[in-house]
Design a protein around this motif. Structure first.
Motif, PDB file in Angstrom:
ATOM      1  N   MET A 132       8.479 -10.388 -15.631  1.00  0.00           N
ATOM      2  CA  MET A 132       7.689  -8.760 -16.182  1.00  0.00           C
ATOM      3  C   MET A 132       6.009  -9.836 -15.652  1.00  0.00           C
ATOM      4  O   MET A 132       5.452 -10.412 -15.680  1.00  0.00           O
ATOM      5  CB  MET A 132       7.909  -8.302 -17.449  1.00  0.00           C
ATOM      6  N   THR A 133       5.476  -9.029 -14.850  1.00  0.00           N
ATOM      7  CA  THR A 133       3.634  -9.311 -14.793  1.00  0.00           C
ATOM      8  C   THR A 133       3.333  -8.480 -15.110  1.00  0.00           C
ATOM      9  O   THR A 133       3.015  -7.262 -15.492  1.00  0.00           O
ATOM     10  CB  THR A 133       3.701  -8.837 -12.648  1.00  0.00           C
ATOM     11  N   THR A 134       2.059  -9.290 -15.470  1.00  0.00           N
ATOM     12  CA  THR A 134       0.795  -8.369 -16.110  1.00  0.00           C
ATOM     13  C   THR A 134       0.456  -7.800 -15.328  1.00  0.00           C
ATOM     14  O   THR A 134      -0.413  -8.210 -14.387  1.00  0.00           O
ATOM     15  CB  THR A 134       0.081  -9.354 -17.304  1.00  0.00           C
ATOM     16  N   LYS A 135      -0.667  -6.564 -15.949  1.00  0.00           N
ATOM     17  CA  LYS A 135      -1.092  -5.250 -14.945  1.00  0.00           C
ATOM     18  C   LYS A 135      -2.416  -6.392 -14.671  1.00  0.00           C
ATOM     19  O   LYS A 135      -3.403  -6.501 -15.948  1.00  0.00           O
ATOM     20  CB  LYS A 135      -1.278  -3.850 -15.426  1.00  0.00           C
ATOM     21  N   THR A 136      -3.546  -6.646 -14.011  1.00  0.00           N
ATOM     22  CA  THR A 136      -5.047  -7.377 -13.772  1.00  0.00           C
ATOM     23  C   THR A 136      -5.959  -5.990 -14.327  1.00  0.00           C
ATOM     24  O   THR A 136      -5.326  -4.737 -13.199  1.00  0.00           O
ATOM     25  CB  THR A 136      -5.567  -7.692 -12.109  1.00  0.00           C
ATOM     26  N   PRO A 137      -6.675  -5.501 -15.230  1.00  0.00           N
ATOM     27  CA  PRO A 137      -7.467  -4.617 -15.083  1.00  0.00           C
ATOM     28  C   PRO A 137      -8.454  -4.328 -14.056  1.00  0.00           C
ATOM     29  O   PRO A 137      -8.325  -5.034 -13.185  1.00  0.00           O
ATOM     30  CB  PRO A 137      -8.453  -4.594 -16.160  1.00  0.00           C
ATOM     31  N   GLN A 138      -8.516  -2.939 -13.432  1.00  0.00           N
ATOM     32  CA  GLN A 138      -9.477  -2.962 -11.611  1.00  0.00           C
ATOM     33  C   GLN A 138     -10.865  -2.258 -12.666  1.00  0.00           C
ATOM     34  O   GLN A 138     -11.390  -2.569 -11.495  1.00  0.00           O
ATOM     35  CB  GLN A 138      -8.695  -1.679 -11.081  1.00  0.00           C
ATOM     36  N   GLU A 139     -11.258  -1.753 -13.834  1.00  0.00           N
ATOM     37  CA  GLU A 139     -12.655  -1.363 -13.769  1.00  0.00           C
ATOM     38  C   GLU A 139     -12.700  -1.768 -15.118  1.00  0.00           C
ATOM     39  O   GLU A 139     -11.883  -1.626 -16.594  1.00  0.00           O
ATOM     40  CB  GLU A 139     -13.012  -0.167 -13.870  1.00  0.00           C
ATOM     41  N   LEU A 140     -13.871  -2.648 -15.639  1.00  0.00           N
ATOM     42  CA  LEU A 140     -14.146  -2.044 -16.948  1.00  0.00           C
ATOM     43  C   LEU A 140     -15.251  -1.141 -17.115  1.00  0.00           C
ATOM     44  O   LEU A 140     -17.018  -1.924 -16.425  1.00  0.00           O
ATOM     45  CB  LEU A 140     -14.831  -4.131 -17.061  1.00  0.00           C
ATOM     46  N   LEU A 141     -15.420   0.210 -18.182  1.00  0.00           N
ATOM     47  CA  LEU A 141     -16.295   0.677 -18.016  1.00  0.00           C
ATOM     48  C   LEU A 141     -16.898   0.725 -19.672  1.00  0.00           C
ATOM     49  O   LEU A 141     -16.396   0.278 -20.844  1.00  0.00           O
ATOM     50  CB  LEU A 141     -15.408   2.138 -18.201  1.00  0.00           C
ATOM     51  N   ILE A 142     -18.331   0.619 -19.759  1.00  0.00           N
ATOM     52  CA  ILE A 142     -18.987  -0.162 -20.767  1.00  0.00           C
ATOM     53  C   ILE A 142     -20.275   1.813 -21.341  1.00  0.00           C
ATOM     54  O   ILE A 142     -20.801   2.533 -19.946  1.00  0.00           O
ATOM     55  CB  ILE A 142     -19.834  -1.479 -20.869  1.00  0.00           C
ATOM     56  N   THR A 143     -19.615   2.283 -22.155  1.00  0.00           N
ATOM     57  CA  THR A 143     -21.070   3.392 -22.377  1.00  0.00           C
ATOM     58  C   THR A 143     -21.269   3.127 -23.721  1.00  0.00           C
ATOM     59  O   THR A 143     -20.883   3.032 -24.789  1.00  0.00           O
ATOM     60  CB  THR A 143     -19.521   4.765 -23.094  1.00  0.00           C
ATOM     61  N   ILE A 144     -22.605   3.143 -23.326  1.00  0.00           N
ATOM     62  CA  ILE A 144     -23.048   3.222 -25.483  1.00  0.00           C
ATOM     63  C   ILE A 144     -24.056   4.280 -24.939  1.00  0.00           C
ATOM     64  O   ILE A 144     -25.225   4.793 -24.140  1.00  0.00           O
ATOM     65  CB  ILE A 144     -24.278   2.326 -24.767  1.00  0.00           C
ATOM     66  N   ARG A 145     -24.410   5.113 -25.757  1.00  0.00           N
ATOM     67  CA  ARG A 145     -25.061   6.110 -26.282  1.00  0.00           C
ATOM     68  C   ARG A 145     -26.609   5.568 -27.267  1.00  0.00           C
ATOM     69  O   ARG A 145     -26.403   5.427 -28.044  1.00  0.00           O
ATOM     70  CB  ARG A 145     -24.257   7.261 -27.234  1.00  0.00           C
ATOM     71  N   LEU A 146     -27.818   6.315 -26.566  1.00  0.00           N
ATOM     72  CA  LEU A 146     -29.001   5.209 -26.786  1.00  0.00           C
ATOM     73  C   LEU A 146     -29.745   6.924 -27.527  1.00  0.00           C
ATOM     74  O   LEU A 146     -30.780   6.908 -27.969  1.00  0.00           O
ATOM     75  CB  LEU A 146     -29.898   5.597 -25.606  1.00  0.00           C
ATOM     76  N   SER A 147     -28.927   7.728 -28.552  1.00  0.00           N
ATOM     77  CA  SER A 147     -29.613   8.607 -29.066  1.00  0.00           C
ATOM     78  C   SER A 147     -30.445   8.631 -30.681  1.00  0.00           C
ATOM     79  O   SER A 147     -30.741   9.048 -31.656  1.00  0.00           O
ATOM     80  CB  SER A 147     -28.782   9.808 -29.025  1.00  0.00           C
ATOM     81  N   ASN A 148     -30.124   7.286 -30.835  1.00  0.00           N
ATOM     82  CA  ASN A 148     -30.186   6.742 -32.601  1.00  0.00           C
ATOM     83  C   ASN A 148     -30.870   6.243 -32.924  1.00  0.00           C
ATOM     84  O   ASN A 148     -31.953   5.466 -32.302  1.00  0.00           O
ATOM     85  CB  ASN A 148     -28.834   6.393 -33.442  1.00  0.00           C
ATOM     86  N   ASP A 149     -31.328   5.905 -34.066  1.00  0.00           N
ATOM     87  CA  ASP A 149     -32.790   5.432 -34.566  1.00  0.00           C
ATOM     88  C   ASP A 149     -33.201   3.798 -33.467  1.00  0.00           C
ATOM     89  O   ASP A 149     -33.979   3.572 -33.483  1.00  0.00           O
ATOM     90  CB  ASP A 149     -33.029   5.369 -35.930  1.00  0.00           C
ATOM     91  N   ALA A 150     -32.205   2.551 -33.693  1.00  0.00           N
ATOM     92  CA  ALA A 150     -32.041   1.617 -33.409  1.00  0.00           C
ATOM     93  C   ALA A 150     -32.511   1.744 -32.083  1.00  0.00           C
ATOM     94  O   ALA A 150     -33.223   0.588 -31.657  1.00  0.00           O
ATOM     95  CB  ALA A 150     -30.075   0.744 -33.380  1.00  0.00           C
ATOM     96  N   PHE A 151     -32.589   2.868 -30.803  1.00  0.00           N
ATOM     97  CA  PHE A 151     -33.474   2.582 -29.715  1.00  0.00           C
ATOM     98  C   PHE A 151     -34.669   2.842 -29.644  1.00  0.00           C
ATOM     99  O   PHE A 151     -35.289   3.457 -28.489  1.00  0.00           O
ATOM    100  CB  PHE A 151     -32.396   3.114 -28.455  1.00  0.00           C
ATOM    101  N   CYS A 152     -34.831   4.128 -30.463  1.00  0.00           N
ATOM    102  CA  CYS A 152     -36.639   4.256 -30.693  1.00  0.00           C
ATOM    103  C   CYS A 152     -37.329   3.576 -29.967  1.00  0.00           C
ATOM    104  O   CYS A 152     -38.298   4.087 -29.073  1.00  0.00           O
ATOM    105  CB  CYS A 152     -36.841   4.774 -32.243  1.00  0.00           C
TER     106      CYS A 152
END
Length: 63
Positions: free
Chosen positions: A1-21
């Motif tokens: 059995m072979t393991t599927k290698t990930p093709q993409e790394l997606l990163i999402t970050i919401r910038l709408s709260n106080d830590a980003f002011c």
């Protein structure tokens, strides 16, 4: 059995709260630094991303 290698790394970050002011670039850099450390120590994985206040602000996804 072979393991599927990930093709993409997606990163999402919401910038709408106080830590980003005042300096959003610093908070984004901090979050990405923590993510990079996690990947280095534990390998690639889906992961919730948190701001300095502990709020969930995004996610990393392997596809």
């Amino acid at each position: 059995m072979t393991t599927k290698t990930p093709q993409e790394l997606l990163i999402t970050i919401r910038l709408s709260n106080d830590a980003f002011c005042d300096a959003p670039q610093h908070e984004v850099a901090r979050i990405l630094s923590e993510l990079a450390y996690h990947f280095k120590e534990n390998g690639l994985s889906d992961r919730a991303l948190h701001d300095i206040n502990g709020n969930t602000v995004g996610r990393s996804y392997l596809t």
